[in-house]
Design a protein around this motif. Structure first.
Motif: not given
Lengths: 530, 391, 166, 138
Positions: A493-513
């Motif tokens: 995702x373009x948007x992320x709830x943190x500033x790290x370059x690891x553990x970045x959210x993907x579309x799948x993660x969002x879809x799971x919500x």
């Protein structure tokens, strides 16, 4: 010194150098450039008669304007393309700030762009040729500023380590629930209405009042956070704004001397102040305080200096003896200056997948700073942020969504029908007086009374679809994907709830919500109040 | 010299180190092309176009717009900030326009600044070297006084007519180009007065004030049709497409070009006036750039490359041309009587044949640039005959 | 042509609009669409997501049909889409406004004018000239005393119903 | 901390936390104030640095109300009454042609009525066009 210069001037006037022409010598003839004819007059509706004899304070000709602006451009682009390029300035910015600028500069661009047409509306409405000339220069300035604000995103896109969002905010902003608000205040408010009302919105309130904190003070925050790109551009933008403020002042002068016109002024002033404040106070405060690592001064203090003491005091205060009065909404505006940006920050965090930036919740140091400057902050907001963190706000695998948390805890989010800003009545600390109304079979939400008044007085001006209405029924990840919110790997995702370059959210993660956008004015059990 | 009290993240060692630690080794995103979603239009986007295209926050009711939904606050009564109602022309994508001059703010304003700097030097040299001594007195007082002065009003009026075109145009790159064209007109009017102020300083008998010029513009028969055109287009026409076409595509390309080029620029020299041609050269350049934009907008974008509404747009352009060409003919016919008053007459230039050649030059140029590509039919010889009847 | 946002509703309407073959059919379609779906007095908000998009597409199609008609340039530029003198039609609306001194009535007239006359029903040069007069008057009527009316009075004036969640 | 009432952190802004909030939201400040001050922000550059040192700081001798603050990219100046920047003087001091429009390249904002008068740039608390005329040297 001053007196001897005057003597030189006077001598020159008596014996002018015959081989050159000063721009001000040409400017003095401008008032004679026009003539009267039957169809003359502004083309668009207005309540006012603008005085044909109004003067312009900077006395620029087109050529001298071009010379001055050309120097500004040379210096600005010289600094950006040579100096800052060699310093690798794009990668010396704190990421929190580099992310905030994705939205700040793009949203400011909306205002600058709308101001091109807004100034053209005034150029049309003005009857004094000097005023027309001044408004025309503003049209050109606004072209420049649109270039400049866009260039900040463009420059970041080329030089900053995370160009995503800087490059495509013009597409993704369509789904940002905070975007319609800037379109209303900075876009429509500058040009869709009476020219004088537009002038008050654009020049008297947005420019003379809010660009000082938005464009001048903001450069302090930028510099403090490692960003020398923005000060280079924004301080240069603001060198044009003082002429615009003078344009706005002369707009007032051009209608204040006519009693028939003057009687309409206070209504427009009150409405314009609320329209601009309602968006800019929370948005700028949010951008500065939540988009920065290194703090400069509390937003409320900047607001007190630039908006209350100086703008209200020096601009409006001095006009009181000519009959201008305090806006009735001033006390509420001050309460908002204290709290509205914190309310907005909470909602922006809750809506993070739709912002297009990487944002993080306040850390302990930031929380301490907030509590010290806004006593009571922690108990109201800090606790919530800490709870969200503990529930896995940042973790793509935790399945936590602050929006769901809000709904489960009885904190409904609605969209104010006038300002278009999202609001949460149960968590608001700003000037809040929510109401929910039905008219002609449609339900409307309002966060406070001033905006509700504006709608009740002119309902046809606010016929639009808000975020929930427009995207009702869309599954969140589908919407984000469709609007260009995914990086070039096709999944992150373009948007992320943190500033790290690891553990970045993907579309799948969002879809799971599994979030399908609802329209709260439809799904809740609304009943008439008797 | 800064006091150094202010802590800057880029140079403060502690902050700089903290920031450096947060920057990853590799960029988080490799794609750096700006507005990757944008349509190419008829050529690759220039850097400037990538910076500017789709800056306009419009509703998706305007074909080609990127935003979604409706404008949020409207005029009382319900008019939106930008709407397809603002012109009779139709487009499948209003965002396809590209300025053929590839001007953006910086080079545009730099060019104008250079014009100004050069003018300053030229005027100084012209005045200091005594070039002005060659000027015919009657040319100065009877032509540069009232006639050249009156032409200032034409330029200023057309500048004002552009306010509503900048206000209502339907896309960003288009609006930028129109704003520049409007600014050029204001400049052209001011440069006439700049020159007249200089003449007023040098020649005791030259009055730089505008009283006579305004009287000529508002009362003289030679300006009446031109003035009525300007008043109509400034005060009564709301269709921004019609305005642009009528101003730059018809009236100014025929009447304006004639007055600037065939009259002032060409005849100044034979009256010993070397300054006017220099000043008018700038206005000619500005007009040329406007004409190129008009060609791109109407010829290329709305006719040749428009997949759906080409016939529709051609119909309106023809109708507008039929409406405005007769008025432009009348304007030129009325103006052309000025040759009678010329202090110096030169065979081959100011005689009937010479003037007719001037008329033919502007109308043939107009025909080649605007009429033929759009398949607009008009009787060229009748036009020349009618204009020359005013000689 | 379309940007990333599209819906089935829009596709359905586009098909319907493409099938319009005459000015009279187009006028009928536009008039009923505006009456049903636009303005604060609309009959339904069912199409609220798409309303400006659909309206503009009908207008564009209707404008196209109008210019294809075998009418003179003069008529194309100065008559309403149904062949009346545009200046006179607008003049009638302006005349209707002359005696109105109530802001609610004036507001109704302005909204009705827009629905009835907005291009391509009336050419923009005439429509906008009329709108300037009408809206100027509406704005004047509205501005006086606007800050003195309470929210409660305004709610009553509009006849709105207050709601709460049960 | 400056004692100048025009100082950057003077008045209400000298307070912090709850004390600031109480004063800022208090009834005494619920109406617009009237101020006779003016504000100018000058973007830092070679010329502006010199103008601050050689022209603005010496102005304090005649007008002690002038407050100057370094805000990173710009200088913030606030004064009671009027601020006049004479560009002929600046030109002499800088040793090059420097017109009022060259100065405006780096004037980042003003609060008050700002105008050019020949080669001077003036920001005044006067209400131009209402209390006084917009003058021209020509």
């Amino acid at each position: 010194m001053a007196s001897s210069n005057l003597a030189v001037k006077e001598a020159l006037k008596a014996n002018p150098v015959p081989s050159s022409v000063d721009p001000q010598e040409v400017h003095k003839w401008l008032q004679d450039f026009s003539w009267d004819f039957k169809a003359k007059g502004g083309k668009y509706p207005t309540k006012y008669n603008l005085d044909v004899n109004t003067r312009e304070q900077f006395k620029l000709t087109a050529k001298e304007y071009a010379r001055m602006e050309s120097i500004k451009e040379e210096r600005q682009y010289g600094t950006l393309l040579d100096g800052l390029d060699r310093l690798d300035a794009g990668n010396k910015v704190h990421p929190k700030w580099g992310e905030a600028m994705k939205v700040i500069s793009n949203f400011l661009e909306v205002g600058e762009y709308a101001a091109i047409a807004g100034s053209a509306l005034l150029w049309d409405a003005a009857q004094s040729p000097e005023q027309k000339n001044g408004y025309l220069a503003q049209v050109m300035d606004e072209v420049r500023h649109t270039n400049q604000t866009a260039y900040v995103n463009y420059y970041y896109g080329k030089h900053y380590y995370d160009p995503a969002g800087h490059t495509n905010m013009r597409q993704f902003r369509s789904v940002n629930p905070l975007y319609p608000g800037v379109r209303r205040a900075f876009g429509d408010g500058f040009l869709a209405g009476d020219a004088v009302e537009s002038s008050i919105n654009l020049q008297v309130v947005a420019e003379a009042c809010f660009t000082n904190p938005l464009i001048v003070s903001l450069t302090e925050w930028a510099a403090a956070n490692g960003d020398e790109i923005t000060p280079t551009v924004y301080l240069s933008i603001e060198t044009d704004e003082l002429r615009h403020m003078a344009n706005g002042y002369q707009t007032l002068v051009s209608v204040m001397t006519d009693p028939e016109s003057f009687k309409y002024l206070q209504t427009d002033l009150d409405n314009a102040f609320w329209t601009q404040h309602k968006y800019l106070t929370p948005f700028v405060g949010f951008g500065l305080e939540y988009g920065s690592k290194y703090k400069v001064e509390p937003w409320v203090k900047s607001w007190n200096r630039w908006v209350y003491e100086d703008w209200a005091g020096i601009w409006l205060g001095r006009l009181q003896k000519f009959g201008i009065k305090s806006p009735k909404c001033l006390a509420d505006a001050k309460k908002d200056a204290m709290w509205a940006h914190h309310d907005l920050a909470l909602l922006a965090a809750a809506l993070w997948p739709l912002t297009g930036i990487r944002m993080e919740l306040p850390d302990e140091e930031a929380m301490n700073w907030f509590e010290a400057n806004y006593p009571g902050w922690y108990d109201h907001y800090g606790k919530i942020y800490n709870e969200w963190k503990s529930l896995g706000f940042e973790d793509p695998k935790a399945g936590f969504c602050p929006l769901v948390w809000m709904m489960q805890n009885g904190h409904g989010i609605f969209i104010d029908h006038t300002s278009t800003l999202p609001f949460c009545p149960t968590l608001s600390k700003s000037a809040s007086n929510p109401s929910f109304l039905e008219m002609n079979g449609k339900r409307f939400a309002f966060s406070e009374g001033h905006g509700e008044r504006q709608w009740l007085q002119e309902p046809e001006r606010y016929e639009f679809q808000n975020f929930f209405e427009q995207y009702e029924g869309w599954e969140l990840s589908e919407l984000v994907k469709a609007a260009g919110g995914v990086r070039s790997d096709g999944k992150t995702l373009l948007s992320q709830p943190h500033l790290r370059s690891t553990d970045m959210w993907t579309l799948e993660d969002l879809k799971r919500l599994n979030i399908v956008i609802p329209d709260p004015m439809k799904i809740m059990n609304w009943q008439p109040v008797h | 010299m800064s006091t150094g009290k202010f802590v800057r993240g880029m140079i403060d060692p502690e902050r700089a180190a903290e920031i450096r630690a947060l920057v990853p080794e590799k960029p988080l995103e490799t794609k750096r092309d700006h507005i990757p979603f944008a349509k190419r239009g008829w050529r690759r986007l220039t850097e400037y176009e990538a910076v500017m295209l789709h800056a306009q926050p419009t509703t998706d009711a305007i074909p080609g717009s990127m935003d979604v939904g409706e404008s949020v606050q409207k005029w009382p009564g319900g008019r939106p900030l930008f709407g397809v109602e603002s012109t009779a022309l139709l487009s499948s994508n209003w965002f396809n326009f590209r300025d053929p001059s590839k001007r953006w703010y910086y080079p545009y304003i730099k060019g104008k600044s250079e014009d100004g700097q050069t003018t300053e030097r030229v005027m100084k040299s012209w005045a200091d070297s005594g070039d002005y001594g060659m000027m015919n007195d009657a040319w100065r007082n009877q032509i540069l006084g009232p006639v050249y002065g009156a032409f200032l009003y034409e330029e200023f009026g057309l500048f004002n007519a552009n306010s509503s075109t900048v206000y209502t145009a339907l896309s960003d790159l288009l609006r930028m180009w129109i704003a520049e064209s409007g600014f050029d007109k204001d400049d052209a009017a001011q440069m006439i007065q700049t020159q007249r102020v200089l003449l007023g300083k040098i020649f005791p008998d030259f009055d730089e004030s505008l009283g006579d010029a305004k009287k000529s513009w508002t009362e003289a028969a030679m300006w009446k049709p031109a003035r009525e055109f300007v008043e109509h287009i400034w005060g009564e026409v709301y269709d921004w497409g019609e305005q642009l076409w009528a101003i730059h595509g018809v009236h100014d390309h025929i009447f304006g070009q004639f007055v600037r080029r065939e009259f002032f620029q060409r005849l100044a020299g034979i009256h010993g006036d070397t300054l006017t041609p220099f000043i008018q050269t700038q206005a000619l350049t500005y007009h040329q750039q406007a004409a190129e934009g008009v060609t791109a907008l109407f010829g290329k974008m709305l006719i040749n490359e428009e997949p759906i509404y080409s016939t529709h747009n051609r119909r309106y352009l023809r109708a507008w041309t039929n409406q405005y060409l007769p008025q432009t003919t009348a304007a030129l016919k009325a103006f052309i009587g000025v040759y009678k008053d010329l202090p110096v007459k030169v065979d081959g230039i100011t005689c009937r044949a010479g003037v007719q050649a001037s008329v033919e030059r502007v109308i043939d140029d107009w025909s080649r640039r605007f009429a033929e590509p759009l398949d607009l039919k008009f009787d060229r010889n009748a036009f020349v005959r009618e204009v020359m009847s005013g000689y | 042509m379309a940007n990333w946002y599209n819906t089935e509703t829009r596709d359905e309407w586009q098909d319907q609009i493409n099938s319009l073959r005459s000015v009279s059919a187009g006028v009928e379609c536009l008039q009923s669409f505006r009456a049903d779906h636009t303005g604060p007095d609309r009959k339904t908000y069912d199409l609220k997501k798409e309303v400006t998009w659909i309206e503009s597409r009908i207008e564009m199609r209707l404008g196209q049909l109008h210019s294809e008609e075998l009418i003179s340039d003069e008529d194309l530029l100065s008559k309403t889409i149904d062949g009346k003198c545009a200046k006179e039609v607008v003049g009638e609306w302006v005349k209707k406004a002359a005696d109105i001194d109530c802001k609610i009535k004036m507001e109704g007239l302005c909204i009705a004018y827009r629905k009835a006359c907005k291009p391509p029903m009336v050419p923009i040069n005439y429509f906008a000239a009329g709108e300037k007069i009408l809206i100027s008057k509406l704005m004047r009527l509205r501005a006086i005393g606007a800050l003195d009316q309470t929210v409660e009075e305004l709610r009553e004036m509009r006849g709105v119903t207050r709601l709460s969640v049960q | 901390m400056t004692k100048n009432t025009n100082g950057y952190n003077s008045g209400t802004n000298a307070k912090s936390g709850q004390a600031f909030m109480d004063e800022f939201l208090g009834d005494a400040t619920s109406k617009i104030p009237t101020s006779d001050a003016v504000v100018v922000a000058l973007m830092k550059s070679e010329e502006i640095d010199a103008i601050i040192q050689e022209i603005v700081i010496p102005m304090r001798e005649e007008n002690p109300s002038i407050a100057i603050e370094d805000r990173g990219g710009y200088y913030w100046i606030k004064a009671t009454g009027k601020l006049t920047f004479d560009c002929d003087e600046a030109s002499e001091m800088l040793g090059k042609k420097y017109t009022v429009y060259d100065l405006l390249v780096n004037v980042s904002t003003t609060v008050g009525r700002a105008f050019t008068l020949g080669n001077k740039f003036i920001v005044t608390n006067e209400l131009l066009g209402l209390e006084s005329k917009v003058e021209s040297v020509y």
